[in-house]
Design an enzyme around this catalytic site. Structure first.
Site, short mmCIF file in Angstrom:
data_model
loop_
_atom_site.label_atom_id
_atom_site.label_comp_id
_atom_site.label_asym_id
_atom_site.label_seq_id
_atom_site.Cartn_x
_atom_site.Cartn_y
_atom_site.Cartn_z
N ASP A 5 0.81 -1.17 0.23
CA ASP A 5 0.09 0.05 -0.08
C ASP A 5 0.97 1.37 0.16
O ASP A 5 1.63 1.25 0.98
CB ASP A 5 -0.87 -0.16 1.13
N VAL A 6 0.95 2.06 -1.16
CA VAL A 6 1.85 3.11 -1.09
C VAL A 6 1.66 4.21 -0.05
O VAL A 6 2.35 5.01 0.24
CB VAL A 6 1.77 3.77 -2.47
N LYS A 10 -3.64 15.56 -8.02
CA LYS A 10 -2.63 15.26 -9.02
C LYS A 10 -2.16 16.56 -9.35
O LYS A 10 -0.80 16.72 -9.67
CB LYS A 10 -3.60 15.10 -10.35
N THR A 53 -8.78 2.04 -20.42
CA THR A 53 -8.80 1.03 -19.48
C THR A 53 -10.01 0.52 -18.73
O THR A 53 -11.15 0.89 -19.13
CB THR A 53 -7.77 1.42 -18.09
N TYR A 113 -9.58 14.86 -6.82
CA TYR A 113 -8.70 14.17 -7.72
C TYR A 113 -7.73 15.06 -8.42
O TYR A 113 -6.51 14.89 -8.50
CB TYR A 113 -9.44 13.18 -8.75
#
Length: 286
Positions: free
Chosen positions: A74-75, A171, A202, A167
């Site tokens: 898990d980052v 970013k 994706t 988001y």
């Protein structure tokens, strides 16, 4: 990052790709393995990573001499990130490159109705997760005498995406982190760059790329009017990790068909059904 002298190859190089279990991360990992890299992919799900490794193996990418390893991590957990970096160094005893691709969003909603906990989780994943990846990845790269880091951002960082909440904001934080790290680490021969993908095909965005008014709007706002492919992103990632870009650092490059020249997408047709027209403009009924 140094090379064996053959343009475009990564023979004998060890590279960590976070978020490598699917989508863009998986595509980048596959492209690097196909050019001889020893790639370690990490993500939260061991099963997902195993499936991803099998997909890469099925492409015949190992014929180049590359390999794929996996590590569940898990980052947002610093110990996990340190362990993932150590795993990526096991094959060759060093680390040559890092792709910080892990990210996501839990905050699709009008700003007046955002869930604060979901906001914090999204910022933690995108910003803190990228910071920890750079922190521990850079330690290994500096110790090895240099290398390259590529962080995956989003067009949402350069063009507002209404109702995307944390988001695009997070970013944008990734973009600044790229510049900060590039400025600090250049003295040790470590380059840091970022990529801002546009709408890229994706599984995560299949509900858009399969067609409908949102896809139509994307195409109307994209000079090169097509959906991006994972290979489009992987191609730039390889360039930024490789020998052709040794004097490039601190850059964040849009790969979006030119959409950054116009505006972000219009999700009204989807979200108005949930929040209503008034809700989308900030009205909250008590």
């Amino acid at each position: 990052m140094s090379s064996d002298g053959v343009s475009g190859t990564f023979t004998g190089r060890s590279i960590l790709v976070t978020g490598g279990g699917s989508g863009i991360g998986l595509g980048i990992a596959q492209a690097l393995v196909a050019e001889g890299a020893h790639v370690t992919i990490c993500g939260r799900s061991a099963d997902k990573l195993s499936t991803a490794a099998e997909k890469i193996a099925a492409t015949g990418a190992f014929a180049s001499g590359g390999s794929i390893s996996t590590v569940a991590a898990d980052v947002t957990d610093e110990a996990d990130v340190a362990r993932a970096v150590a795993r990526a160094m096991e094959t060759t005893g060093r680390l040559d490159g890092v792709v910080a691709c892990a990210g996501g969003n839990e905050t699709i909603a009008p700003i007046t109705q955002l869930d604060a906990d979901a906001w914090r989780r999204t910022v933690d994943l995108n910003v803190t997760g990228t910071m920890l990846t750079i922190k521990h990845g850079a330690r290994a790269l500096v110790a090895a005498g240099g290398g390259a880091i590529v962080a995956i951002s989003s067009i949402a960082a350069s063009n507002t995406h209404r109702w995307f909440g944390a988001y695009g904001v997070s970013k944008s934080g990734v973009d600044h982190l790229v510049q900060l790290a590039a400025d600090e680490l250049g003295a040790s021969g470590v380059r840091v760059n970022g990529i801002r993908p546009g709408l890229t095909r994706t599984d995560l965005v299949a509900m858009i790329t399969d067609g409908g008014p949102i896809l139509d709007d994307y195409m109307a706002c994209t000079p090169l009017a097509r959906v991006g492919e994972v290979d489009d992103i992987a191609g730039l990632a390889k360039f930024l990790l490789g020998p052709e870009s040794t004097w490039i650092t601190g850059q964040v490059i849009n790969v979006d068909g030119g959409q950054m020249l116009r505006r972000g997408p219009d999700f009204t047709s989807m979200l108005e059904q949930v929040y209503g027209a008034d809700g989308l403009r900030g009205v909250v009924s008590e």
